[in-house]
Design a protein around this motif. Structure first.
Motif, mmCIF file in Angstrom:
data_model
loop_
_atom_site.group_PDB
_atom_site.id
_atom_site.type_symbol
_atom_site.label_atom_id
_atom_site.label_comp_id
_atom_site.label_asym_id
_atom_site.label_seq_id
_atom_site.Cartn_x
_atom_site.Cartn_y
_atom_site.Cartn_z
ATOM 1 N N UNK A 1 -30.816 40.335 3.926
ATOM 2 C CA UNK A 1 -29.996 39.222 4.403
ATOM 3 C C UNK A 1 -30.157 39.017 5.902
ATOM 4 N N UNK A 2 -30.244 40.114 6.660
ATOM 5 C CA UNK A 2 -30.448 39.984 8.108
ATOM 6 C C UNK A 2 -31.769 39.274 8.405
ATOM 7 N N UNK A 3 -32.801 39.605 7.629
ATOM 8 C CA UNK A 3 -34.103 38.956 7.831
ATOM 9 C C UNK A 3 -34.024 37.466 7.497
ATOM 10 N N UNK A 4 -33.282 37.118 6.467
ATOM 11 C CA UNK A 4 -33.144 35.710 6.104
ATOM 12 C C UNK A 4 -32.371 34.943 7.174
ATOM 13 N N UNK A 5 -31.331 35.541 7.726
ATOM 14 C CA UNK A 5 -30.604 34.884 8.813
ATOM 15 C C UNK A 5 -31.519 34.693 10.027
ATOM 16 N N UNK A 6 -32.364 35.683 10.296
ATOM 17 C CA UNK A 6 -33.318 35.549 11.397
ATOM 18 C C UNK A 6 -34.259 34.382 11.143
ATOM 19 N N UNK A 7 -34.702 34.221 9.902
ATOM 20 C CA UNK A 7 -35.570 33.094 9.570
ATOM 21 C C UNK A 7 -34.854 31.764 9.790
ATOM 22 N N UNK A 8 -33.588 31.696 9.408
ATOM 23 C CA UNK A 8 -32.845 30.452 9.596
ATOM 24 C C UNK A 8 -32.690 30.123 11.074
ATOM 25 N N UNK B 1 -22.839 39.436 8.963
ATOM 26 C CA UNK B 1 -23.602 38.349 8.347
ATOM 27 C C UNK B 1 -23.219 38.207 6.874
ATOM 28 N N UNK B 2 -23.064 39.351 6.195
ATOM 29 C CA UNK B 2 -22.657 39.301 4.794
ATOM 30 C C UNK B 2 -21.266 38.702 4.628
ATOM 31 N N UNK B 3 -20.343 39.053 5.512
ATOM 32 C CA UNK B 3 -18.992 38.503 5.454
ATOM 33 C C UNK B 3 -19.015 36.995 5.606
ATOM 34 N N UNK B 4 -19.800 36.516 6.553
ATOM 35 C CA UNK B 4 -19.910 35.078 6.776
ATOM 36 C C UNK B 4 -20.465 34.375 5.542
ATOM 37 N N UNK B 5 -21.493 34.971 4.931
ATOM 38 C CA UNK B 5 -22.098 34.369 3.743
ATOM 39 C C UNK B 5 -21.113 34.329 2.581
ATOM 40 N N UNK B 6 -20.453 35.436 2.329
ATOM 41 C CA UNK B 6 -19.517 35.495 1.204
ATOM 42 C C UNK B 6 -18.285 34.635 1.462
ATOM 43 N N UNK C 1 -28.384 32.413 -2.833
ATOM 44 C CA UNK C 1 -28.988 32.676 -4.143
ATOM 45 C C UNK C 1 -29.605 34.082 -4.159
ATOM 46 N N UNK C 2 -30.318 34.426 -3.083
ATOM 47 C CA UNK C 2 -30.913 35.755 -3.008
ATOM 48 C C UNK C 2 -29.869 36.850 -3.053
ATOM 49 N N UNK C 3 -28.760 36.612 -2.391
ATOM 50 C CA UNK C 3 -27.692 37.619 -2.410
ATOM 51 C C UNK C 3 -27.148 37.791 -3.827
ATOM 52 N N UNK C 4 -27.021 36.685 -4.568
ATOM 53 C CA UNK C 4 -26.552 36.786 -5.954
ATOM 54 C C UNK C 4 -27.558 37.553 -6.808
ATOM 55 N N UNK D 1 -15.184 43.915 0.448
ATOM 56 C CA UNK D 1 -16.153 44.993 0.692
ATOM 57 C C UNK D 1 -16.863 44.794 2.034
ATOM 58 N N UNK D 2 -17.284 43.572 2.314
ATOM 59 C CA UNK D 2 -18.006 43.309 3.555
ATOM 60 C C UNK D 2 -17.107 43.460 4.782
ATOM 61 N N UNK D 3 -15.863 43.023 4.670
ATOM 62 C CA UNK D 3 -14.935 43.192 5.792
ATOM 63 C C UNK D 3 -14.724 44.675 6.072
ATOM 64 N N UNK D 4 -14.660 45.468 5.009
ATOM 65 C CA UNK D 4 -14.536 46.911 5.205
ATOM 66 C C UNK D 4 -15.710 47.495 5.968
#
Length: 683
Positions: free
Chosen positions: A561-568, A256-261, A595-598, A342-345
């Motif tokens: 971030x996982x919780x935010x994706x669940x909300x979406x 999820x982080x990789x997709x966002x970034x 924005x939250x991730x930033x 970093x996220x891909x790793x």
């Protein structure tokens, strides 16, 4: 003329044949239905041999927990058994306390059902099913014996026994006729999702079309989210892999982080000219992504995964060196690309877990969004419904009232989690009516002509088979469920069999009335306000952003971030059910996630006192972004410029560069999606 008519008939026949083939279930649905029906009939036969008082409940248990994937059958069966046992204990307690005071019994039952329904709303997967089952099991045990409360213990034991028989038979048939496919399915899906993620990153770094990316992102987010359930089912099916479950969940959060970034990287690349684009670094990432796609396309090997991780780390080092020497236009790009690596790793670490690598020790458990407001409404509706149904039964003294109440309560509980329960309840009515017609036909014309269990099974099998097949199609799920549950329940096959048409019709009338009243309940008693659910989710997203500007300590980025994706995901579901245009709010919600991730990245930066003071100034403005979004945009942009000036000419100020990049991103996202935050503040 005759030949023309024959040609027309032939064409019509071909068209009809094509139509029938189009609507017929695919072979896997038939295989699943045959397996489920066989297990149900086996459970019925075992219950006959054990001389249980309601043997047909063993068959309905099998049908209700049936699923093509073995791990899902086991998971649902465990929670059904747990819910049944809890419900049986509560049934004994309620009947023992209020056997002589029906009004208090109904009150206690209504409160218990409301609690279970509310609990089921905030739980996930089959835990939710187990919670609501604990509620309506009390009804199924108590109401048939209201005139003989002294039988409560025997009836409770019988209920647990028939459910256990159904679960054992279902698990046995699933074990003998299916391979343990949950882990294999998980491995396959993980590889497929990783390949799709690689394609998405490639698209983002290659200036892909925004609308195409948005469509791909929403599908990818749903596919990544579905992996969490597969992990749970795989662990139930193969407990020996329980140790890698959290490691795989960590990989899901990294996806999820990789997709966002990747999305942020695409936006940052689009904002700079070709001359400022760090082509060597983006080409390096694309090459690594190509290798990732090649690895997951074949059988992954640990050596290849580790080699790719090493090259990712090396490219990350090059990015760190470049970050301190670049001007502002490419600053955000470099920062995004570094985080993307970093996220891909972390994603590769999840793939390594499947290949036997020890999972990281610092994985944070995922806690998905809990819709407390919706839970309170569902619980209150269930409480009111049970109380009103009980009062109606007591006031009218209708002999079939107990059956009617016993139908309403499970229906209200099970449908409470649906986005459109008023519509689904109508399908339930159709399934009940069809079950009544088929059951009456069998009771009057077929069953009196046969004897012995083999012939009984031969009669029941075609009806149950078609009903299970119907449940495999989204548009007919509740028709199929309503049919097979009430077809078996109304016929009530027993040993010896009784052919009491009058009792059948009385129970059928009460059953249909219960199904019809369920529809009335969902239209009149706290009807589902789908727009309210949408507003509540938007407010929750906004509240989490404000929380990050005030007290971000202790909030794990991946779990947040996982919780935010669940909300979406929930937001999209509620908006589809409400008929609300989705694009604007979903884009705003995804912007809020970014924005939250930033904000979380800024929290983790080791800023010097001067930089921290500037960041604090922007965070103060962001706390009121719903009320004054223009001020939040201007302040974030100004702070980003001041941070760059502060870092100018000073070596080793990577943290200031990163903070400036984050505030620049926040200012841009707020400027484009301020209406989302204003909508949140006003509603």
């Amino acid at each position: 003329m005759i030949s023309g008519a024959l040609a027309s008939l032939s064409a019509a026949g071909r068209g009809l044949g094509e139509s029938l083939r189009a609507v017929s279930a695919p072979p896997p649905a038939y295989i699943h239905a045959a397996r489920a029906v066989f297990a149900a009939l086996l459970a019925l036969w075992v219950a006959f041999q054990l001389e249980l008082s309601t043997p047909y409940s063993a068959a309905t248990t099998v049908l209700l927990v049936a699923h093509p994937v073995h791990g899902m059958v086991l998971s649902k069966s465990l929670y059904r058994l747990a819910g049944t046992v809890i419900g049986a204990v509560v049934a004994v307690a309620l009947m023992g306390a209020f056997a002589q005071t029906p009004e208090l019994f109904i009150l206690g039952l209504s409160l218990w059902m409301g609690l279970c329904t509310a609990t089921s709303t905030v739980l996930n997967n089959f835990r939710s099913y187990g919670a609501v089952l604990a509620g309506y099991t009390v009804v199924l045990i108590c109401l048939p014996i209201v005139d003989t409360p002294q039988d409560i213990f025997n009836v409770a034991v019988n209920r647990v026994s028939v459910v256990t028989v159904g679960i054992v038979c279902s698990a046995l048939v699933a074990s003998l006729t299916t391979s343990r496919g949950a882990l294999k399915t998980l491995e396959t899906r993980l590889v497929v999702v990783l390949a799709a993620l690689a394609d998405y990153v490639r698209m983002a770094l290659s200036s892909g079309d925004v609308l195409v990316m948005e469509k791909a992102r929403r599908k990818l987010a749903g596919d990544i989210g579905a992996l969490d359930s597969l992990i749970e089912y795989a662990v139930v099916e193969a407990p020996e892999i329980a140790g890698i479950g959290e490691g795989l969940r960590g990989a899901i959060m990294a996806m999820l982080g990789t997709m966002t970034i990747a999305t942020s990287s695409h936006a940052a690349l689009a904002r700079i000219g070709a001359a400022a684009r760090p082509q060597d670094l983006t080409d390096g990432i694309l090459a690594l992504i190509g290798r990732l796609a090649d690895i997951v396309a074949t059988k992954p090997e640990m050596a290849a995964v580790q080699s790719l991780k090493d090259d990712l780390a090396a490219l990350g080092g090059r990015l760190e060196e470049a970050l301190d020497a670049r001007d502002r236009p490419s600053l955000a790009v470099l920062d995004r690309l570094g985080e993307l690596l970093d996220e891909i790793g972390l994603c590769l670490s999840g793939l390594g877990v499947l290949l036997g690598q020890k999972p990281p020790a610092d994985i944070v458990p995922v806690r998905l969004h809990a819709e407390w407001g919706w839970a309170a409404i569902n619980g209150l509706r269930a409480t009111i419904t049970v109380w009103l149904a009980g009062v109606l039964w007591i006031a009218t003294a209708w002999p079939g009232g107990a059956t009617m109440v016993a139908m309403i309560i499970p229906n209200v509980g099970l449908l409470s989690l649906r986005s459109r329960p008023d519509v689904d309840s109508i399908d339930f009515i159709w399934g009940t009516l069809l079950a009544t017609a088929a059951g009456l036909f069998c009771l009057v014309y077929v069953l009196p002509q046969i004897s012995g269990f083999p012939l009984l099974a031969l009669v029941l099998a075609p009806f149950l088979f078609e009903a299970v097949v119907a449940t495999m199609t989204p548009g007919t799920v509740f028709i199929g469920v309503g049919f097979y549950v009430f077809f078996i329940t109304l016929l009530a096959p027993s040993n010896p069999m009784t052919y009491d048409v009058e009792t059948f019709l009385s129970n059928a009338l009460a059953t249909v009335a219960g199904a019809a009243l369920t529809t009335v309940v969902y239209r009149l008693v706290l009807p589902v306000d789908r727009r309210r659910n949408v507003r509540a989710l938007v407010r929750a997203i906004h509240a989490d952003i404000e929380r990050l500007t005030q007290q971000p300590e202790g909030i794990a980025r991946a779990g947040w971030e996982a919780r935010m994706h669940d909300r979406l995901t929930r937001l999209g579901s509620h908006m589809r059910a409400a008929g609300v245009a989705q694009d604007g709010l979903l884009r705003g919600g995804f912007a809020a996630l970014r924005i939250g991730r930033e904000l979380l990245r800024i929290r983790d930066l080791n800023l010097d006192p001067a930089g921290a003071a500037l960041a604090g100034k922007a965070l103060l403005a962001l706390r009121r972004l719903g009320e004054t979004p223009h001020l939040a945009v201007r302040t974030s942009d100004a702070v980003a410029r001041d941070l760059l000036l502060l870092a100018d000419g000073r070596p080793g100020q990577t943290a200031l560069f990163r903070a400036a990049a984050s505030f620049t991103e926040i200012a841009i996202l707020l400027g484009r999606h301020r209406r989302f935050f204003q909508f949140s503040a006003k509603t």
